[in-house]
Design a protein around this motif. Structure first.
Motif, PDB file in Angstrom:
ATOM      1  N   UNK A   2       0.833  -1.200   0.000  1.00 58.01           N
ATOM      2  CA  UNK A   2       0.000   0.000   0.000  1.00 58.01           C
ATOM      3  C   UNK A   2       0.866   1.248   0.000  1.00 58.01           C
ATOM      4  N   UNK A   4       0.855   3.631   1.847  1.00 57.73           N
ATOM      5  CA  UNK A   4       1.262   4.141   3.161  1.00 57.73           C
ATOM      6  C   UNK A   4       2.647   3.636   3.571  1.00 57.73           C
ATOM      7  N   UNK A   5       3.167   2.671   2.800  1.00 52.21           N
ATOM      8  CA  UNK A   5       4.517   2.175   3.105  1.00 52.21           C
ATOM      9  C   UNK A   5       5.601   3.090   2.535  1.00 52.21           C
ATOM     10  N   UNK A   7       6.468   6.300   2.896  1.00 50.19           N
ATOM     11  CA  UNK A   7       7.356   7.049   3.814  1.00 50.19           C
ATOM     12  C   UNK A   7       8.419   6.160   4.442  1.00 50.19           C
ATOM     13  N   UNK A   8       8.029   4.929   4.775  1.00 49.29           N
ATOM     14  CA  UNK A   8       8.977   4.018   5.403  1.00 49.29           C
ATOM     15  C   UNK A   8      10.132   3.701   4.463  1.00 49.29           C
ATOM     16  N   UNK A  11      12.440   6.551   4.128  1.00 49.34           N
ATOM     17  CA  UNK A  11      13.241   6.672   5.341  1.00 49.34           C
ATOM     18  C   UNK A  11      14.370   5.646   5.376  1.00 49.34           C
ATOM     19  N   UNK A  15      18.331   6.238   5.863  1.00 44.55           N
ATOM     20  CA  UNK A  15      19.174   5.619   6.894  1.00 44.55           C
ATOM     21  C   UNK A  15      20.412   4.987   6.253  1.00 44.55           C
ATOM     22  N   UNK A  18      22.817   7.667   5.461  1.00 44.19           N
ATOM     23  CA  UNK A  18      23.490   8.179   6.651  1.00 44.19           C
ATOM     24  C   UNK A  18      24.519   7.179   7.167  1.00 44.19           C
ATOM     25  N   UNK A  22      28.428   7.813   7.721  1.00 45.65           N
ATOM     26  CA  UNK A  22      29.171   7.602   8.969  1.00 45.65           C
ATOM     27  C   UNK A  22      30.499   6.927   8.714  1.00 45.65           C
TER      28      UNK A  22
ATOM     29  N   UNK B 288      16.775  13.733  13.720  1.00 52.06           N
ATOM     30  CA  UNK B 288      17.750  13.763  12.628  1.00 52.06           C
ATOM     31  C   UNK B 288      18.734  14.916  12.848  1.00 52.06           C
ATOM     32  N   UNK B 291      21.223  13.870  15.220  1.00 52.29           N
ATOM     33  CA  UNK B 291      22.177  12.965  14.576  1.00 52.29           C
ATOM     34  C   UNK B 291      23.195  13.742  13.744  1.00 52.29           C
ATOM     35  N   UNK B 312      26.903   5.804  15.256  1.00 51.27           N
ATOM     36  CA  UNK B 312      26.227   4.529  15.019  1.00 51.27           C
ATOM     37  C   UNK B 312      25.059   4.371  15.976  1.00 51.27           C
ATOM     38  N   UNK B 315      22.184   6.622  14.987  1.00 54.16           N
ATOM     39  CA  UNK B 315      21.565   6.172  13.743  1.00 54.16           C
ATOM     40  C   UNK B 315      20.648   4.981  14.016  1.00 54.16           C
ATOM     41  N   UNK B 318      17.619   6.292  15.759  1.00 55.83           N
ATOM     42  CA  UNK B 318      16.780   6.980  14.775  1.00 55.83           C
ATOM     43  C   UNK B 318      16.008   5.952  13.948  1.00 55.83           C
ATOM     44  N   UNK B 319      16.708   4.900  13.526  1.00 57.12           N
ATOM     45  CA  UNK B 319      16.076   3.885  12.695  1.00 57.12           C
ATOM     46  C   UNK B 319      14.945   3.201  13.452  1.00 57.12           C
ATOM     47  N   UNK B 322      11.994   6.140  14.262  1.00 61.02           N
ATOM     48  CA  UNK B 322      11.282   6.614  13.078  1.00 61.02           C
ATOM     49  C   UNK B 322      10.780   5.445  12.247  1.00 61.02           C
ATOM     50  N   UNK B 323      11.646   4.448  12.055  1.00 57.45           N
ATOM     51  CA  UNK B 323      11.232   3.275  11.284  1.00 57.45           C
ATOM     52  C   UNK B 323      10.027   2.604  11.914  1.00 57.45           C
ATOM     53  N   UNK B 326       6.893   4.723  11.374  1.00 56.66           N
ATOM     54  CA  UNK B 326       6.393   4.697  10.000  1.00 56.66           C
ATOM     55  C   UNK B 326       5.785   3.333   9.668  1.00 56.66           C
ATOM     56  N   UNK B 327       6.333   2.291  10.278  1.00 54.82           N
ATOM     57  CA  UNK B 327       5.762   0.962  10.073  1.00 54.82           C
ATOM     58  C   UNK B 327       4.362   0.913  10.680  1.00 54.82           C
ATOM     59  N   UNK B 329       2.491   3.373  11.130  1.00 55.64           N
ATOM     60  CA  UNK B 329       1.656   4.220  10.276  1.00 55.64           C
ATOM     61  C   UNK B 329       1.173   3.427   9.063  1.00 55.64           C
ATOM     62  N   UNK B 330       2.092   2.665   8.472  1.00 53.71           N
ATOM     63  CA  UNK B 330       1.723   1.894   7.277  1.00 53.71           C
ATOM     64  C   UNK B 330       0.647   0.868   7.607  1.00 53.71           C
ATOM     65  N   UNK B 333      -2.719   3.430   8.959  1.00 46.13           N
ATOM     66  CA  UNK B 333      -3.273   4.501   8.129  1.00 46.13           C
ATOM     67  C   UNK B 333      -4.361   4.034   7.156  1.00 46.13           C
TER      68      UNK B 333
END
Lengths: 178, 654
Positions: A2, A4-5, A7-8, A11, A15, A18, A22, B288, B291, B312, B315, B318-319, B322-323, B326-327, B329-330, B333
């Protein structure tokens, strides 16, 4: 699947970026002055304004440059070791008197003893910047060709002298001039 | 002893955070009232322990305990008391502690001011904030412990970075962090609502005052940072598009979008999924930012000391945060239904437009900030993205926002008539153009097109906002009575929107009419700039507590009247090799006179001196103050408390 995935996924891509970022960071290099010719300076001697000290004068000798000041508390800490080193006459030590008052500095040496062959008087601190000094005291080892071989930040301890600086000085002294 | 106590308090705070993050959430899920009830006491105990740790660190700074590495690196026996206290957050470890403290304060506030919210919801919200706290406390204890001892103990500390020895920097970080961390409340409400499976308008109503207050702090924090950069860095600029500045600006943009979207969700029940996503984004961008600043992936003027293990850790954190969000949310939603319909010409559309622009602006800044990293990661080379990119993207993007801000606020929900709006608005447009041109001609003989555009835009924003306000009170008899009837939320919105007008005046006139000059002056010499005559009176030597300084003396006169006596300094701190420039500023509502001392130039005691005349620069920060005040007013609206009263009455009846 869907929408809605979305944004994930974005992201996750971020990551990964990033994480790569690093692992990259190459900003941290050891002192950029190691292995480079000692920056030139042309400073009056602390005790005698009419005489000039410049690193070129010491070509052909291994020597130490110790950055010090009368206001520096840690300089007091390492001072006895420097006196000992100077008395042993194994290697000449020159001083760089950094951001100091001339009268205060001379008085300080009179009070505690003068381990230096001579001290260059850098009241404005300009030479300190050229040499990448970011705290007092600092000690540099310079070889016969005028190349900086080692830099010690902070007060010297006996172990620093015995284990790192003196062995290096011996090695450099026995090496032929390039 | 005291540092160990602080360390122990930190560990206790972590255990409390673990309790807070787990039991209440499980309790809310399995419906166990005793576990739900644990949320408040756990949050309070955590706050207490973090306060103890913070107090211990402050104490070690005050008594110069250089056996603590963090103190030795950030303080000095010569450092004045005020800066010893602010040095607590002057470095990486201590600023993390401030972060954790601020999170704990927000959580405590949520437990106190959410009596109208169902207990299970409070438990989830406090639980989510506990999870964030666990991450930060673990990060501190494992990689960045402020209480770490140093052996051998140095006799003298390395001193606080002189750039930070300044009053602006004493209050800038606490403000900024209260803002950053404050977005965790809206975030926690959004996550809690998704966990509970009830994504109705209620969570939006509960989150609104919190978001407003967090946004107010962030606005003030950013404005303070900009003000500090202006007078302390001595460059005379007020915004540099530095990665760290961007790191604070992105959550601000997202938070602004969130505030508007929350309003729509609450009032109209629309944009539900979108609002949740914005709440996640606003807080994620705060993380973020943390970070980016601390991991050293980007170079910046004020990045903290870097350490790969720290990078590390953040990060991964954050993962996970936020991850995970968002999961969630998926998963959740797709079940959300936004029922309401609206027409093209309506306040709903205007708010959607506002959201799209703010989010696009935010993403374009994110791209500009990360682009050097992308290029580096692909191995193409090292580049930096500077103000030319940001200005050319950001300014055109946000112009339509300014055009619509007042209009949107006047529009009706769901459906409005274009003819009604144009009838109302054309006099405002005409007046803005005429007054704008006249004002600029009165102000200067050198009228620039862009300046006229900026002033007309500012007048338009002001005019439409005032008109919207007038709509609200006209025809209601007694004006004073009508003013009293207008809800605080509406006052807040209007004041914040007026702030945009003030801000536009500031940036327009400052960027187009500032003059600066690098001059060589010998004592007694005069120089004229912007209608002011600067007379150089020579340089004297001054001694400060931990520095020595050259101090310039300048008389400023206009029409032979003494306006100001300015004393810019060039300071040499004993512990730092680089000299610091302390500019001298004569501030005024219509102009700043800014003088920075350069270098001595040889003979005759000549010095290089940099002179600036900056018209209306104060209006930039004044605009920010208006906006922050607007946020505060809106958060104080009594409708957020009415519900409390009603519930209390209900309880009393039962």
């Amino acid at each position: 699947m869907n929408r809605y995935l979305l944004p994930l996924f974005i992201f996750i891509a971020l990551v990964i970026l990033l994480a790569v970022g690093l692992s990259l960071d190459p900003r941290k290099v050891p002192s950029p002055f190691i292995g480079k010719p000692a920056p030139a300076f042309n400073l009056p001697q602390l005790h005698d304004d009419s005489k000039i000290i410049k690193p070129a004068d010491f070509k052909g000798h291994v020597w130490l440059l110790n950055v010090w000041a009368s206001w520096c508390v840690s300089c007091r800490q390492e001072h006895p070791l420097l006196m000992e080193l100077a008395n042993s006459k194994q290697v000449p030590v020159y001083g760089l008197n950094y951001k100091d008052d001339q009268a205060d500095a001379i008085l300080w040496l009179k009070q505690w003893g003068n381990p230096y062959q001579a001290s260059a008087f850098d009241s404005a601190g300009g030479t300190g910047i050229d040499w990448g000094v970011y705290g007092v005291p600092e000690t540099f080892v310079i070889d016969k060709d005028g190349i900086i071989r080692h830099k010690h930040i902070g007060a010297l301890k006996r172990s620093d002298l015995d284990e790192t600086i003196m062995p290096l000085v011996k090695k450099l002294q026995s090496a032929a001039q390039g | 002893m005291i540092p160990e106590l602080g360390n122990f308090a930190l560990i206790l705070a972590l255990s409390m955070a673990l309790v807070q993050a787990s039991l209440p959430v499980i309790g809310a899920w399995k419906n166990i009232p005793e576990w739900i009830a644990l949320a408040r006491p756990a949050a309070w105990m955590q706050l207490l322990f973090i306060l103890i740790a913070f107090g211990c660190l402050t104490y070690t700074f005050i008594v110069h305990d250089f056996s603590v590495a963090y103190v030795a690196h950030n303080s000095n026996t010569q450092l004045p008391l005020l800066y010893r206290v602010s040095a607590v957050w002057g470095g990486h470890e201590g600023s993390l502690l401030l972060w954790a403290l601020s999170l704990s304060i927000w959580t405590g506030a949520v437990t106190l001011f959410s009596r109208s919210v169902p207990q299970a919801m409070v438990a989830r919200v406090v639980g989510v904030m506990g999870m964030v706290s666990v991450g930060f406390l673990l990060f501190m204890i494992l990689t960045s412990n402020p209480f770490e001892r140093l052996f051998p103990v140095p006799m003298e500390g390395r001193d606080l970075n002189p750039l930070l020895q300044d009053f602006g920097l004493v209050i800038h970080p606490p403000m900024l962090y209260m803002g950053y961390v404050g977005f965790s409340v809206a975030f926690a409400f959004a996550i809690a609502a998704m966990l509970g499976g009830r994504l109705d308008a209620a969570w939006a109503k509960w989150s609104r005052p919190w978001t407003n207050i967090a946004w107010m702090f962030l606005t003030l924090g950013i404005a303070l940072g900009s003000w500090w950069a202006y007078y302390e860095l001595g460059w005379g600029g007020w915004w540099f598009w530095d990665p760290v500045e961007n790191a604070s600006f992105m959550p601000w943009l997202m938070g602004t979008a969130l505030m508007h979207s929350l309003a729509t969700t609450e009032k109209r029940g629309s944009f539900k999924a979108w609002t949740v996503l914005l709440a996640i984004f606003a807080f994620s961008l705060s993380l973020l930012g943390t970070f980016l600043v601390r991991s050293g992936v980007l170079t910046s003027v004020h990045a903290f000391a870097t350490d790969p293990t720290r990078g590390v850790f953040i990060l991964i954190f954050l993962a996970v945060v936020v991850g995970g969000s968002l999961l969630l949310y998926a998963i959740r939603a797709p079940q959300i239904r936004s029922a309401s319909q609206f027409d093209l010409v309506s306040r709903d559309t205007a708010l959607l437009f506002n959201n799209v622009i703010l989010v696009v602006a935010c993403i374009s800044i994110l791209l500009g900030t990360l682009y050097p990293l992308v290029v580096d990661a692909l191995g193409i080379g090292k580049i930096s993205v500077g103000p030319p990119y940001f200005n050319s993207v950001f300014i055109p993007l946000t112009m339509p926002l300014a055009i619509l801000v007042g209009v949107g606020a006047m529009m009706r929900w769901k459906h409005d008539e274009i003819t009604r709006l144009t009838r109302k608005l054309w006099p405002v447009l005409l007046a803005s153009i005429v007054i704008g041109i006249v004002l600029m001609m009165l102000y200067t003989s050198e009228v620039k097109v862009m300046a006229v555009v900026g002033i007309v835009l500012a007048l338009w924003v002001t005019g439409t906002t005032l008109l919207g306000f007038w709509d609200r009170i006209k025809g209601k008899g007694n004006v004073l009575r009508a003013l009293g009837k207008v809800p605080l939320g509406f006052y807040g919105m209007s004041v914040a929107h007026l702030g945009i007008g003030v801000f536009i005046v500031g940036i327009t006139l400052t960027s187009l009419y500032s003059t600066e000059k690098d001059v060589r002056l010998v004592p007694g010499e005069k120089y004229e700039l912007g209608g002011y005559e600067f007379t150089f009176k020579g340089v004297t030597r001054k001694k400060g507590p931990n520095y020595i300084a050259h101090e310039g003396n300048l008389h400023v006169t206009k029409d032979n009247k003494l306006i100001a006596f300015l004393q810019p300094q060039k300071r040499i701190y004993r512990t730092q090799p680089k000299p610091m420039t302390e500019a001298a500023i004569d501030a005024g509502l219509t102009r700043d006179l800014f003088v920075a001392l350069g270098e001595p130039l040889g003979a005759e005691n000549a010095w290089s001196v940099r002179l600036y005349h900056k018209p209306f620069i104060r209006w930039i920060w004044l605009g920010a103050v208006f906006m922050a005040l607007g946020g505060l007013l809106a958060a104080c609206d009594k409708r957020y408390r009415q519900q409390n009263k009603r519930n209390e009455n209900k309880r009393a009846v039962v």
